[in-house]
Design a protein around this motif. Structure first.
Motif, PDB file in Angstrom:
ATOM      1  N   VAL A   1       1.032  -1.153  -0.045  1.00 29.76           N
ATOM      2  CA  VAL A   1       0.074  -0.193   0.011  1.00 29.76           C
ATOM      3  C   VAL A   1       1.012   1.145  -0.092  1.00 29.76           C
ATOM      4  O   VAL A   1       1.455   1.505   0.908  1.00 29.76           O
TER       5      VAL A   1
ATOM      6  N   LYS B   1      -0.079   4.299  -0.802  1.00 32.56           N
ATOM      7  CA  LYS B   1      -0.887   5.650  -0.737  1.00 32.56           C
ATOM      8  C   LYS B   1       0.028   6.705   0.059  1.00 32.56           C
ATOM      9  O   LYS B   1       0.716   6.632   1.066  1.00 32.56           O
TER      10      LYS B   1
ATOM     11  N   ASN C   1      -5.551   4.142  -2.221  1.00 27.50           N
ATOM     12  CA  ASN C   1      -6.842   4.696  -1.896  1.00 27.50           C
ATOM     13  C   ASN C   1      -7.495   5.670  -2.379  1.00 27.50           C
ATOM     14  O   ASN C   1      -8.386   5.964  -2.236  1.00 27.50           O
TER      15      ASN C   1
ATOM     16  N   ILE D   1      -7.976   0.434  -3.271  1.00 32.35           N
ATOM     17  CA  ILE D   1      -8.551  -0.034  -1.972  1.00 32.35           C
ATOM     18  C   ILE D   1      -9.201   0.711  -1.098  1.00 32.35           C
ATOM     19  O   ILE D   1      -9.599   0.643  -0.439  1.00 32.35           O
TER      20      ILE D   1
ATOM     21  N   MET E   1     -13.572  -8.193   0.643  1.00 33.37           N
ATOM     22  CA  MET E   1     -12.506  -7.593   1.249  1.00 33.37           C
ATOM     23  C   MET E   1     -13.246  -6.603   2.385  1.00 33.37           C
ATOM     24  O   MET E   1     -14.344  -6.323   2.708  1.00 33.37           O
TER      25      MET E   1
ATOM     26  N   VAL F   1     -12.012  -4.451   6.236  1.00 32.51           N
ATOM     27  CA  VAL F   1     -11.272  -3.598   7.124  1.00 32.51           C
ATOM     28  C   VAL F   1     -11.631  -3.765   8.477  1.00 32.51           C
ATOM     29  O   VAL F   1     -12.819  -3.630   8.997  1.00 32.51           O
TER      30      VAL F   1
ATOM     31  N   MET G   1      -3.840  -5.623   7.469  1.00 32.99           N
ATOM     32  CA  MET G   1      -2.855  -4.606   7.266  1.00 32.99           C
ATOM     33  C   MET G   1      -1.607  -4.692   8.307  1.00 32.99           C
ATOM     34  O   MET G   1      -1.632  -5.872   8.810  1.00 32.99           O
ATOM     35  N   SER G   2      -0.927  -3.636   8.310  1.00 32.25           N
ATOM     36  CA  SER G   2       0.428  -3.896   9.075  1.00 32.25           C
ATOM     37  C   SER G   2       0.223  -4.560  10.205  1.00 32.25           C
ATOM     38  O   SER G   2       0.882  -5.320  10.778  1.00 32.25           O
TER      39      SER G   2
ATOM     40  N   ARG H   1      -2.979  -6.458   2.866  1.00 32.48           N
ATOM     41  CA  ARG H   1      -2.868  -4.897   1.970  1.00 32.48           C
ATOM     42  C   ARG H   1      -1.828  -4.304   3.271  1.00 32.48           C
ATOM     43  O   ARG H   1      -2.509  -3.807   4.252  1.00 32.48           O
ATOM     44  N   VAL H   2      -0.534  -3.983   2.972  1.00 34.02           N
ATOM     45  CA  VAL H   2       0.726  -3.647   3.948  1.00 34.02           C
ATOM     46  C   VAL H   2       0.892  -2.370   3.635  1.00 34.02           C
ATOM     47  O   VAL H   2       1.661  -2.334   2.351  1.00 34.02           O
ATOM     48  N   GLY H   3       1.014  -1.613   4.444  1.00 31.57           N
ATOM     49  CA  GLY H   3       1.647  -0.075   3.998  1.00 31.57           C
ATOM     50  C   GLY H   3       2.618   0.476   4.801  1.00 31.57           C
ATOM     51  O   GLY H   3       3.898   0.206   4.365  1.00 31.57           O
ATOM     52  N   SER H   4       2.449   0.675   6.137  1.00 38.82           N
ATOM     53  CA  SER H   4       3.617   1.253   6.961  1.00 38.82           C
ATOM     54  C   SER H   4       4.746   0.292   7.067  1.00 38.82           C
ATOM     55  O   SER H   4       5.689   0.696   7.347  1.00 38.82           O
TER      56      SER H   4
END
Ligand SMILES: *Cc1c(COP(=O)(O)O)cnc(C)c1O
Length: 226
Positions: free
Chosen positions: A23, A25, A46, A67, A151, A153, A195-196, A211-214
């Motif tokens: 991710v 964004k 996003n 996402i 999906m 959250v 997520m993270s 879905r991994v960002g940080s």
């Protein structure tokens, strides 16, 4: 820790068969390129504007996933660039995507976003709405979209028992659709959750996509990169 190191640590914890969506964004194209150079090809954004801008700037073999919430008036703009839309949260939006994809002469893969969190703000179908749509047979009428899965959250909380219950609930619906054959299980085979902070729990609960960002790019709040 570099983006490349973050990615390889993360990958070591993700089993084969689970797709990692990086991710990106709010992170600039250079950060995406570092992940790309480390072999990552699937990225999540996003916001439509940002996805379209990055898709124009970055290598063509990247698969861009949307996402975040998709406004109906942005569907046309995003369709040429998006490989998977995670955030279909109403039948109106699904209809719009189907129609516009038809006009572009393409077929697009989507997930239905289900509201699994306790927070009011999170968007998505309720369980009864999602179940009615999946069971009802009307999805076959959409010629230009393929519903590939679900999906969710989870609630933003430290209470992992609650998060686990939410993931298990979404997995139960996913499994029901496949087992009952409401949709073809070889097509309906994506469960996007985690997520993270909770991706390992999500995988334990049956996620096929995280879905991994940080953990890859760093915490935006501190602006420090990785
Ligand atoms: C930002 C975002 C993520 C990634 O969150 P991290 O905690 O940074 O890994 C995943 N899913 C959605 C829908 C997001 O908006």
């Amino acid at each position: 820790m570099s983006i490349q190191e973050n990615l390889s640590r993360l990958r070591a914890t993700i089993p084969a068969g689970v797709t990692l969506v990086a991710v990106s964004k709010t992170w600039p194209a250079e950060a995406v390129l570092q992940a790309y150079d480390a072999g990552q090809r699937v990225f999540g954004e996003n916001r439509v504007q940002e996805l379209v801008a990055k898709a124009a700037d970055l290598p063509g073999d990247i698969q861009w996933h949307l996402i975040g919430h998709l406004q109906r008036n942005k569907v046309r703009q995003v369709l040429p660039h998006v490989a998977l839309i995670h955030s279909i949260d109403s039948t109106e939006l699904l209809e719009r995507v189907d129609r516009e994809a038809g006009q572009l002469g393409r077929r697009v893969d989507v997930l239905l976003q289900v509201h699994i969190a306790q927070e009011e703000a999170k968007t998505g179908f309720s369980y009864p709405e999602a179940e009615a749509l999946l069971q009802g047979g009307q999805l076959a009428g959409y010629r230009n979209v393929t519903v590939r899965g679900l999906m969710g959250v989870a609630t933003f909380t430290d209470n992992m028992a609650q998060v686990k219950a939410e993931f298990e609930g979404l997995h139960a619906l996913y499994a029901k659709v496949r087992e009952a054959g409401w949709l073809n299980p070889s097509e309906f085979n994506v469960l996007s959750m985690g997520m993270s902070g909770d991706y390992q729990l999500a995988i334990a609960c049956g996620a096929t996509m995280v879905r991994v960002g940080s953990l890859i790019f760093g915490h935006r709040d501190y602006g420090a990169g990785a």
